[in-house]
Scaffold this motif. Structure first.
Motif, mmCIF file in Angstrom:
data_model
loop_
_atom_site.group_PDB
_atom_site.id
_atom_site.type_symbol
_atom_site.label_atom_id
_atom_site.label_comp_id
_atom_site.label_asym_id
_atom_site.label_seq_id
_atom_site.Cartn_x
_atom_site.Cartn_y
_atom_site.Cartn_z
ATOM 1 N N ALA A 1 0.825 -1.211 0.000
ATOM 2 C CA ALA A 1 0.000 0.000 0.000
ATOM 3 C C ALA A 1 0.863 1.266 0.000
ATOM 4 C CB ALA A 1 -0.928 0.006 1.213
ATOM 5 N N ARG A 2 2.148 1.115 0.244
ATOM 6 C CA ARG A 2 3.029 2.280 0.289
ATOM 7 C C ARG A 2 3.495 2.674 -1.113
ATOM 8 N NH1 ARG A 2 7.174 1.486 5.394
ATOM 9 N NH2 ARG A 2 5.685 0.614 6.894
ATOM 10 N N THR A 3 3.869 3.937 -1.251
ATOM 11 C CA THR A 3 4.401 4.407 -2.529
ATOM 12 C C THR A 3 5.868 4.005 -2.701
ATOM 13 O OG1 THR A 3 4.957 6.544 -1.528
ATOM 14 C CG2 THR A 3 2.831 6.365 -2.671
ATOM 15 N N SER A 4 6.566 3.735 -1.585
ATOM 16 C CA SER A 4 7.951 3.267 -1.619
ATOM 17 C C SER A 4 8.292 2.669 -0.258
ATOM 18 C CB SER A 4 8.924 4.405 -1.961
ATOM 19 O OG SER A 4 8.929 5.382 -0.935
ATOM 20 N N VAL A 5 9.380 1.910 -0.212
ATOM 21 C CA VAL A 5 9.837 1.328 1.047
ATOM 22 C C VAL A 5 11.335 1.550 1.178
ATOM 23 C CG1 VAL A 5 8.053 -0.456 1.119
ATOM 24 C CG2 VAL A 5 10.236 -0.936 -0.022
ATOM 25 N N ARG A 6 11.835 1.355 2.399
ATOM 26 C CA ARG A 6 13.264 1.382 2.652
ATOM 27 C C ARG A 6 13.706 -0.032 3.028
ATOM 28 N NH1 ARG A 6 15.323 6.379 2.968
ATOM 29 N NH2 ARG A 6 17.122 5.665 4.178
ATOM 30 N N LEU A 7 15.011 -0.273 2.958
ATOM 31 C CA LEU A 7 15.516 -1.606 3.249
ATOM 32 C C LEU A 7 15.146 -2.063 4.656
ATOM 33 C CD1 LEU A 7 19.025 -1.341 1.574
ATOM 34 C CD2 LEU A 7 17.035 -2.563 0.715
ATOM 35 N N ALA A 8 15.148 -1.127 5.591
ATOM 36 C CA ALA A 8 14.800 -1.482 6.965
ATOM 37 C C ALA A 8 13.373 -2.011 7.060
ATOM 38 C CB ALA A 8 14.973 -0.268 7.873
ATOM 39 N N ASP A 9 12.470 -1.544 6.186
ATOM 40 C CA ASP A 9 11.091 -2.015 6.205
ATOM 41 C C ASP A 9 10.977 -3.485 5.817
ATOM 42 O OD1 ASP A 9 10.227 0.596 6.804
ATOM 43 O OD2 ASP A 9 10.199 1.132 4.670
ATOM 44 N N LEU A 10 11.991 -3.983 5.100
ATOM 45 C CA LEU A 10 11.950 -5.346 4.583
ATOM 46 C C LEU A 10 12.701 -6.342 5.467
ATOM 47 C CD1 LEU A 10 12.770 -4.293 0.919
ATOM 48 C CD2 LEU A 10 10.541 -5.138 1.699
ATOM 49 N N ALA A 11 13.286 -5.850 6.559
ATOM 50 C CA ALA A 11 14.189 -6.675 7.369
ATOM 51 C C ALA A 11 13.522 -7.902 7.961
ATOM 52 C CB ALA A 11 14.813 -5.828 8.478
ATOM 53 N N SER A 12 12.236 -7.838 8.203
ATOM 54 C CA SER A 12 11.555 -8.975 8.823
ATOM 55 C C SER A 12 11.096 -10.016 7.800
ATOM 56 C CB SER A 12 10.334 -8.493 9.618
ATOM 57 O OG SER A 12 9.387 -7.884 8.752
#
Length: 294
Positions: free
Chosen positions: A178-189
């Motif tokens: 749902a986000r327009t973009s993500v950062r690497l930290a958002d994908l860590a899990s």
């Protein structure tokens, strides 16, 4: 005593072995069996009446005669290729350039511009796998490749073409889509599915951080279609260049731009050891049409 005519096919085989200094790698490059290559080289040495290689426990090395032949062979092969091109143009025959592209990249505009310059020219475009980008150029199976970095440039001509952002491809019901973009930290899990670590620029420094989990490289991760199947099955996520995610759209996965990952770089590569004016004209057309590549 007469001297036999020089066999250009065997000369090409010799160049491959001389550059690789390994019969196995040279055979793979030429797409022939290693025993066949060994027999052809022995036959070539017999025809020339001189030893070209020293084969021993420390590997394969060129003799003095072999070193001299390697210098001259490239000139001879280039001249033969140029002669074939000139004869084809003089006879009005169609001259073909074979172009390899990675998934998501387009050579359509460049091919049209190239062919518009001369009705006898044709550009044949084919999609190729990431693992064979340089190999297909070195073997002569394709003349030019729209390659995704990193790629082994040794002995190849190259020209930078473009850079593009990288996307995280996630299951369609993942909260992050749902986000327009993500950062690497958002994908860590989440679990990163790695087909080949080298395919993701900066993966060790930028991508895999504290707490990041990733699946070891597996054969079934090789193609884009396979990767997307594993993502749709909620096994993890993959990272692909934006043009690739745009090309492979499907309802059960979603692509989200990654803000802080190094961009994907696309480079034109070709065999610099081969003189091919028609190929060079295609390269010029591709560079002129770089804005229409994705």
């Amino acid at each position: 005593m007469s001297t036999p005519d020089l066999d250009l096919r065997k000369l090409r085989y010799f160049v491959a072995v001389a550059e690789e200094l390994n019969f196995g790698r040279a055979a793979q490059r030429l797409h022939i069996a290693q025993p066949v290559l060994s027999r052809q080289i022995r036959s070539f040495e017999s025809e020339l009446g001189t030893q070209l290689f020293v084969r021993g426990n420390t590997g394969t090395q060129l003799t003095t005669a072999g070193t001299q032949l390697l210098q001259d062979a490239k000139v001879l092969l280039d001249d033969a290729q140029a002669l074939r091109q000139r004869l084809a143009r003089a006879a009005g025959h169609t001259v073909t350039v074979t172009v390899g592209v990675m998934a998501g990249l387009r050579a359509t505009a460049a091919a049209a511009a190239f062919e518009a310059g001369d009705p006898r020219r044709r550009a044949v475009v084919r999609q190729i796998p990431w693992q064979q980008q340089a190999e297909l150029v070195r073997s002569g199976e394709v003349d030019v490749v729209y390659a995704r970095e990193p790629v082994d440039h040794r002995g190849l001509g190259s020209a930078p073409l473009l850079e593009e952002p990288m996307d995280a491809v996630l299951p369609a019901d993942d909260d992050l889509v749902a986000r327009t973009s993500v950062r690497l930290a958002d994908l860590a899990s989440r679990v990163l599915l790695l087909p080949d670590p080298a395919m993701v620029p900066g993966w060790q420094t930028d991508l895999v951080g504290p707490g990041q989990r990733w699946a070891p490289p597996r054969e079934e991760f090789r193609t884009v279609e396979d990767k997307l199947e594993h993502v749709a099955a909620h096994e993890g996520f993959v990272i692909l260049p934006h043009s690739t995610t745009a090309y492979y759209r499907r309802p059960d996965v979603r692509a989200v731009p990654i803000e802080d990952l190094s961009p994907s770089r696309v480079t034109l590569i070709w065999n610099a050891a081969t003189d091919n004016p028609v190929r060079d004209e295609f390269v010029a057309a591709a560079l002129a049409c770089r804005d229409q590549t994705t």
